[in-house]
Design a protein around this motif. Sequence first.
Motif, PDB file in Angstrom:
ATOM      1  N   TYR A   1       0.861  -1.177   0.000  1.00 32.28           N
ATOM      2  CA  TYR A   1       0.000   0.000   0.000  1.00 32.28           C
ATOM      3  C   TYR A   1       0.902   1.234   0.000  1.00 32.28           C
ATOM      4  O   TYR A   1       1.803   1.358   0.843  1.00 32.28           O
ATOM      5  N   VAL A   2       0.642   2.149  -0.939  1.00 31.78           N
ATOM      6  CA  VAL A   2       1.525   3.295  -1.114  1.00 31.78           C
ATOM      7  C   VAL A   2       0.703   4.580  -1.229  1.00 31.78           C
ATOM      8  O   VAL A   2      -0.310   4.628  -1.951  1.00 31.78           O
ATOM      9  N   ASP A   3       1.131   5.601  -0.507  1.00 36.13           N
ATOM     10  CA  ASP A   3       0.615   6.964  -0.668  1.00 36.13           C
ATOM     11  C   ASP A   3       1.792   7.829  -1.086  1.00 36.13           C
ATOM     12  O   ASP A   3       2.841   7.825  -0.428  1.00 36.13           O
TER      13      ASP A   3
ATOM     14  N   ASP B   1      -2.018  13.694  -5.528  1.00 41.47           N
ATOM     15  CA  ASP B   1      -1.976  12.621  -4.537  1.00 41.47           C
ATOM     16  C   ASP B   1      -2.189  11.300  -5.265  1.00 41.47           C
ATOM     17  O   ASP B   1      -3.199  11.111  -5.956  1.00 41.47           O
TER      18      ASP B   1
ATOM     19  N   HIS C   1      -2.243   7.034  -5.036  1.00 43.46           N
ATOM     20  CA  HIS C   1      -2.402   5.893  -4.142  1.00 43.46           C
ATOM     21  C   HIS C   1      -2.304   4.605  -4.963  1.00 43.46           C
ATOM     22  O   HIS C   1      -2.834   4.520  -6.067  1.00 43.46           O
TER      23      HIS C   1
ATOM     24  N   TYR D   1       7.310   9.459  -1.746  1.00 44.91           N
ATOM     25  CA  TYR D   1       6.444   8.572  -0.974  1.00 44.91           C
ATOM     26  C   TYR D   1       6.166   9.165   0.410  1.00 44.91           C
ATOM     27  O   TYR D   1       7.090   9.523   1.144  1.00 44.91           O
ATOM     28  N   LYS D   2       4.892   9.263   0.761  1.00 40.91           N
ATOM     29  CA  LYS D   2       4.501   9.692   2.104  1.00 40.91           C
ATOM     30  C   LYS D   2       4.321   8.496   3.033  1.00 40.91           C
ATOM     31  O   LYS D   2       4.591   8.570   4.224  1.00 40.91           O
ATOM     32  N   ASN D   3       3.871   7.385   2.439  1.00 40.82           N
ATOM     33  CA  ASN D   3       3.639   6.186   3.234  1.00 40.82           C
ATOM     34  C   ASN D   3       3.757   4.972   2.317  1.00 40.82           C
ATOM     35  O   ASN D   3       3.211   4.968   1.205  1.00 40.82           O
ATOM     36  N   LYS D   4       4.498   3.969   2.767  1.00 43.42           N
ATOM     37  CA  LYS D   4       4.623   2.730   1.997  1.00 43.42           C
ATOM     38  C   LYS D   4       4.644   1.564   2.978  1.00 43.42           C
ATOM     39  O   LYS D   4       5.495   1.494   3.852  1.00 43.42           O
ATOM     40  N   ARG D   5       3.697   0.657   2.796  1.00 41.19           N
ATOM     41  CA  ARG D   5       3.606  -0.497   3.697  1.00 41.19           C
ATOM     42  C   ARG D   5       3.546  -1.770   2.863  1.00 41.19           C
ATOM     43  O   ARG D   5       2.732  -1.891   1.953  1.00 41.19           O
TER      44      ARG D   5
END
Length: 341
Positions: free
Chosen positions: A150-152, A175, A177, A262-266
Amino acid sequence: MVIHYKCPSCGADMVFDSETGKLSCGSCGRKDNVEDFPKDFISHVFAEGETVEYHCKNCGAEVLTDADTTATTCSFCGAGVVLADRLSGNMAPAKVIPFKISKEKAMDAFKAWCKNGLLTPKGFMSADRVKSITGIYVPFWLYDLNAKAYVDATCTRVRTYSRGEYIFTETSYYDVHRSVDLNYIKVPADASEKMNDELMDKLEPYEYSELKDFNTPYLAGYIAEKYNYDAQQLLPRVKHRIDSYIDSYISSTITGYSTTSYKNKRIDTKQKQAYYTLFPVWMVCYDYKKSEHTFAMNGQTGKIVGKPPLSYQKIAAWFGGIASITWIVIKLIAWLIGGVF
């Protein structure tokens, strides 16, 4: 328990033949399919308790083995034996890739590889210092994995244009996603503490189309090791190994932008299944100037890996040649430019 495979025709010892894929008798030449070998000619000898000592059925000699060994040959008569007690329960392999390259062909290929070394010492290239070449079934785990990522991200597109005497730069922000679901099939990991992980990784790839259900006759005449690390212990290493592939795939889905931040990468990777598998490897010990060099060959494809010694004289000559050619080219360019102007 130790297993010997006896020739139904003459009673001699039988080993797995890499070229035919069958059990072969070195005495009378008889060959039998691995799956169809008659059980009446499989000889069992019980080892002495939990020790690593047994008596060869062929010659009666006492043979000691490493505690991790599951197949070996008698040092006295050369009989191929399989230590069945170490291949049972959780230690029973699910799959095996049989040897496809014979010892003779492996030796020839290694000698040819030595002679192709452009920067190796001249004496090394003669390839006449091979101390030993051993066929080993190395334990691996093959993992089927599922990775959800999952990437933002914040992406930009930059446009430059002019109006009159002015040049404008316009930056648009987006933005972005992504949610991806990836499956990786049969990712390998060496499970032996004796083997160098980097060396084993470089032997890849193996052709999985030739994976067989495990059967002990494939080990006859070779050395085999049992795993030292179970599937759970090696899972973190395998997850780390596929991280770069996951990152690459994510990047391939985010295109057409000037920048991506990348703001968030899980990434959540889970094991679906793991297969205990034996891979064929030829290990070569090479003696050069009183030091040993170890090389490995993929026993299925023939790929060779290892670090041969380097000749500093050849390296100096090579760089000297490059420098001379560069100097000549520069002088030629300067002359041509001078001639034009």
